[in-house]
Design a protein around this motif. Sequence first.
Motif, mmCIF file in Angstrom:
data_model
loop_
_atom_site.group_PDB
_atom_site.id
_atom_site.type_symbol
_atom_site.label_atom_id
_atom_site.label_comp_id
_atom_site.label_asym_id
_atom_site.label_seq_id
_atom_site.Cartn_x
_atom_site.Cartn_y
_atom_site.Cartn_z
ATOM 1 N N ASP A 195 -15.142 -28.624 -23.484
ATOM 2 C CA ASP A 195 -14.041 -27.310 -24.067
ATOM 3 C C ASP A 195 -13.311 -28.127 -25.170
ATOM 4 O OD1 ASP A 195 -12.911 -29.087 -22.201
ATOM 5 O OD2 ASP A 195 -11.604 -27.568 -21.422
ATOM 6 N N LYS A 224 -17.997 -34.082 -19.090
ATOM 7 C CA LYS A 224 -17.783 -33.140 -18.073
ATOM 8 C C LYS A 224 -17.640 -31.649 -18.840
ATOM 9 C CE LYS A 224 -14.240 -35.264 -18.580
ATOM 10 N NZ LYS A 224 -12.598 -35.521 -18.698
ATOM 11 N N GLY A 226 -16.420 -28.496 -16.815
ATOM 12 C CA GLY A 226 -16.104 -27.667 -15.777
ATOM 13 C C GLY A 226 -17.183 -27.557 -14.539
ATOM 14 N N THR A 244 -21.207 -29.063 -7.838
ATOM 15 C CA THR A 244 -21.329 -27.815 -6.895
ATOM 16 C C THR A 244 -20.223 -27.061 -7.288
ATOM 17 O OG1 THR A 244 -22.245 -29.360 -5.288
ATOM 18 C CG2 THR A 244 -21.335 -27.312 -4.549
ATOM 19 N N VAL A 246 -17.018 -24.555 -7.273
ATOM 20 C CA VAL A 246 -15.959 -24.355 -6.054
ATOM 21 C C VAL A 246 -15.871 -22.772 -5.980
ATOM 22 C CG1 VAL A 246 -13.726 -24.216 -5.680
ATOM 23 C CG2 VAL A 246 -14.575 -26.347 -6.325
ATOM 24 N N GLY A 256 -9.761 -32.708 -14.580
ATOM 25 C CA GLY A 256 -10.331 -33.831 -15.541
ATOM 26 C C GLY A 256 -9.574 -35.050 -15.102
ATOM 27 N N ALA A 284 -12.384 -33.921 -7.679
ATOM 28 C CA ALA A 284 -11.950 -32.756 -8.629
ATOM 29 C C ALA A 284 -11.968 -31.311 -7.827
ATOM 30 C CB ALA A 284 -12.630 -32.960 -9.786
ATOM 31 N N ILE A 288 -8.991 -28.415 -7.539
ATOM 32 C CA ILE A 288 -8.897 -27.068 -8.071
ATOM 33 C C ILE A 288 -8.845 -25.963 -6.764
ATOM 34 C CG2 ILE A 288 -9.880 -28.055 -10.135
ATOM 35 C CD1 ILE A 288 -12.246 -26.679 -9.528
HETATM 36 P P1 ADP Z 1 -11.506 -31.397 -18.205
HETATM 37 O O1 ADP Z 1 -10.204 -31.072 -17.680
HETATM 38 O O2 ADP Z 1 -11.382 -32.755 -18.744
HETATM 39 O O3 ADP Z 1 -11.806 -30.239 -19.253
HETATM 40 P P2 ADP Z 1 -13.327 -30.169 -16.765
HETATM 41 O O4 ADP Z 1 -12.567 -28.845 -16.619
HETATM 42 O O5 ADP Z 1 -14.607 -30.245 -17.368
HETATM 43 O O6 ADP Z 1 -12.389 -31.171 -17.173
HETATM 44 O O7 ADP Z 1 -13.240 -30.559 -14.955
HETATM 45 C C1 ADP Z 1 -13.355 -31.946 -14.695
HETATM 46 C C2 ADP Z 1 -14.501 -32.127 -13.330
HETATM 47 O O8 ADP Z 1 -13.834 -31.240 -12.329
HETATM 48 C C3 ADP Z 1 -15.754 -31.439 -13.726
HETATM 49 O O9 ADP Z 1 -16.691 -32.390 -14.187
HETATM 50 C C4 ADP Z 1 -16.015 -31.197 -12.219
HETATM 51 O O10 ADP Z 1 -16.300 -32.046 -11.587
HETATM 52 C C5 ADP Z 1 -14.768 -30.616 -11.749
HETATM 53 N N1 ADP Z 1 -14.714 -29.205 -11.881
HETATM 54 C C6 ADP Z 1 -14.145 -28.481 -12.715
HETATM 55 N N2 ADP Z 1 -14.398 -27.087 -12.567
HETATM 56 C C7 ADP Z 1 -15.076 -26.676 -11.564
HETATM 57 C C8 ADP Z 1 -15.363 -25.703 -10.780
HETATM 58 N N3 ADP Z 1 -15.101 -24.479 -11.240
HETATM 59 N N4 ADP Z 1 -16.262 -26.154 -9.495
HETATM 60 C C9 ADP Z 1 -16.401 -27.421 -9.229
HETATM 61 N N5 ADP Z 1 -16.044 -28.346 -9.849
HETATM 62 C C10 ADP Z 1 -15.194 -28.133 -11.047
#
Ligand code: ADP
Length: 303
Positions: A195, A224, A226, A244, A246, A256, A284, A288
């Motif tokens: 993002d 990463k 999400g 996986t 959530v 993150g 993580a 969340i």
């Molecule tokens: P950042 O805050 O750095 O943008 P992300 O949103 O990509 O990070 O999320 C970081 C990590 O959190 C992901 O790589 C994943 O392991 C976990 N994560 C984020 N969103 C989800 C979700 N909806 N389901 C499962 N794991 C998630």
Amino acid sequence: MNDFVIMGECLIELAWDEKGNINQGFAGDVYSVAAYLKRANPSARARLLCAIGQDALSQALVSSLESETVETSLLLPHPQRHLGLYAINNDAKGERTFMYWRSESAARQTLSLLDAATLLQAPPAVFYFTGISLAILEPDSRLAFWQLVESLISAGTRIVFDSNYRARLWAHKDEAKGQYERAFTSAHMILPGVDDFEALYDLQSGEAVAEFLSQFDVETLVIKNGPGEILYGQPQALERFPVTPVAQVIDTTAAGDSFAGTLLAQLSKGDALVDAIARAAFIAGRVIGHKGAILPANLYPAD
Ligand code: ADP
């Protein structure tokens, strides 16, 4: 690899609860990274580098970090300034609005309070900072910041950069890109979020981010996206880790950051990168599924 300095800004947080009461806590991306790092590896040394005030709230921040066993010797008291502050308001529909008061925070002048020579006498194994750490620095401290990074690299410190892009903290996107490109050039490990790269460079996939970053001399990427798969490894030979998703996401705050803190802790314990990513993604996912950035200790899953 057991000694970390984590640089950035800690903030006072005000959050409204369902009854309309305001609860005060502390937050900031680096606060969460340090807390999760120590949860995952209690024997690691994690020092937070951030200027604070000489006031009761700043002292409360010190106590809060001490309760997470984060070292506070690099929380540097500013003679005039105070901590930055933000408030989260949840409306009746569950929409969250953030308001910030951080433009005059002490953290913006961290570099002018730091005794870099002392830090360099016993350099940490790892120096971690983010796009937010860069954004909040006053432009005239940036030179000192990059000099510090270069001196740390010469002293053998590994540099880890997490992209955390917040458009509102930058005057212009080009200014951000200039600072990010210095970070890409300096870092041994980069933790990009797709993002962030979409907002900054219009790149829309992990592969596109990897391709873009391959022009820099980075050893390790952990990209990463999400709930999407994580691309990790050397830029030229990335592997894929399936996340996986959530089922019920409650609050994505600190996804993150909990990922980064856990990842670094697991690596410092000797995990292979894929195992460290697995644990980081698991934590993580738990974070969340819970309201707020920091899981209460009783909800933090044992190894
Ligand atoms: P950042 O805050 O750095 O943008 P992300 O949103 O990509 O990070 O999320 C970081 C990590 O959190 C992901 O790589 C994943 O392991 C976990 N994560 C984020 N969103 C989800 C979700 N909806 N389901 C499962 N794991 C998630």
